[in-house]
Design a protein around this motif. Structure first.
Motif, PDB file in Angstrom:
ATOM      1  N   THR A   1       0.815  -1.212   0.000  1.00  0.00           N
ATOM      2  CA  THR A   1       0.000   0.000   0.000  1.00  0.00           C
ATOM      3  C   THR A   1       0.849   1.262   0.000  1.00  0.00           C
ATOM      4  O   THR A   1       0.378   2.329  -0.381  1.00  0.00           O
ATOM      5  N   THR A   2       2.094   1.147   0.426  1.00  0.00           N
ATOM      6  CA  THR A   2       2.975   2.316   0.457  1.00  0.00           C
ATOM      7  C   THR A   2       3.752   2.503  -0.844  1.00  0.00           C
ATOM      8  O   THR A   2       4.407   3.518  -1.020  1.00  0.00           O
TER       9      THR A   2
ATOM     10  N   ARG B   1      -7.215   4.424  -6.004  1.00  0.00           N
ATOM     11  CA  ARG B   1      -6.625   3.981  -4.746  1.00  0.00           C
ATOM     12  C   ARG B   1      -7.786   3.899  -3.757  1.00  0.00           C
ATOM     13  O   ARG B   1      -8.423   4.894  -3.439  1.00  0.00           O
TER      14      ARG B   1
ATOM     15  N   LYS C   1      -9.308   2.687  -0.039  1.00  0.00           N
ATOM     16  CA  LYS C   1      -8.929   2.359   1.335  1.00  0.00           C
ATOM     17  C   LYS C   1      -9.498   1.011   1.772  1.00  0.00           C
ATOM     18  O   LYS C   1      -8.836   0.236   2.424  1.00  0.00           O
TER      19      LYS C   1
END
Length: 137
Positions: free
Chosen positions: A71-72, A93, A95
């Motif tokens: 995710t980073t 993107r 969440k």
């Protein structure tokens, strides 16, 4: 060794060498002709001419990557296509991906029909280019 044995050995080795050389020549010719068909023409200053679409090709496109991203990480995607005039992609993107896909009517088609749903789920600030475009219009 007899002369006949030497002659037979020579003929066998010669035939094997000719087969190998013939195979290599055919392979190089095939690779070269394929590269010439698919490589775009070089233009001055490193530019490339657009490749005319093959009218007999079946439409095809693929989106792929060479690894899984955390995710980073910033994801890198490659798109290949043939026989397609235009492609329209949206990359989101999200969440909570489970909530996102459960909220869609058709998870295989995120498009105009789901624009309001997707817009509500994805809250983000417009980028500088989007603000500039909005200002100009």
């Amino acid at each position: 060794m007899s002369r006949r044995t030497l002659l037979t050995s020579f003929v066998v080795y010669l035939a094997a060498a000719l087969l190998v050389v013939g195979f290599v020549v055919l392979r190089v010719k095939t690779l070269h002709s394929f590269a010439a068909q698919t490589a775009p023409e070089e233009l001055p200053y490193g530019g490339r001419a657009p490749v005319p679409p093959d009218e007999h090709a079946k439409p095809f496109f693929s989106v792929h990557t060479n690894r899984t991203y955390a995710t980073t990480d910033r994801a890198r995607l490659w798109i290949n296509y043939r026989g397609v005039d235009a492609l329209d992609f949206r990359v989101y993107r999200v969440k909570d991906p489970v909530k996102f896909f459960r909220g869609l009517d058709n998870p295989h088609q995120v498009g105009e029909d789901e624009q309001s749903e997707v817009g509500e789920m994805i809250k983000r600030k417009p980028t500088f280019l989007e603000k500039l475009r909005q200002f100009k219009s």
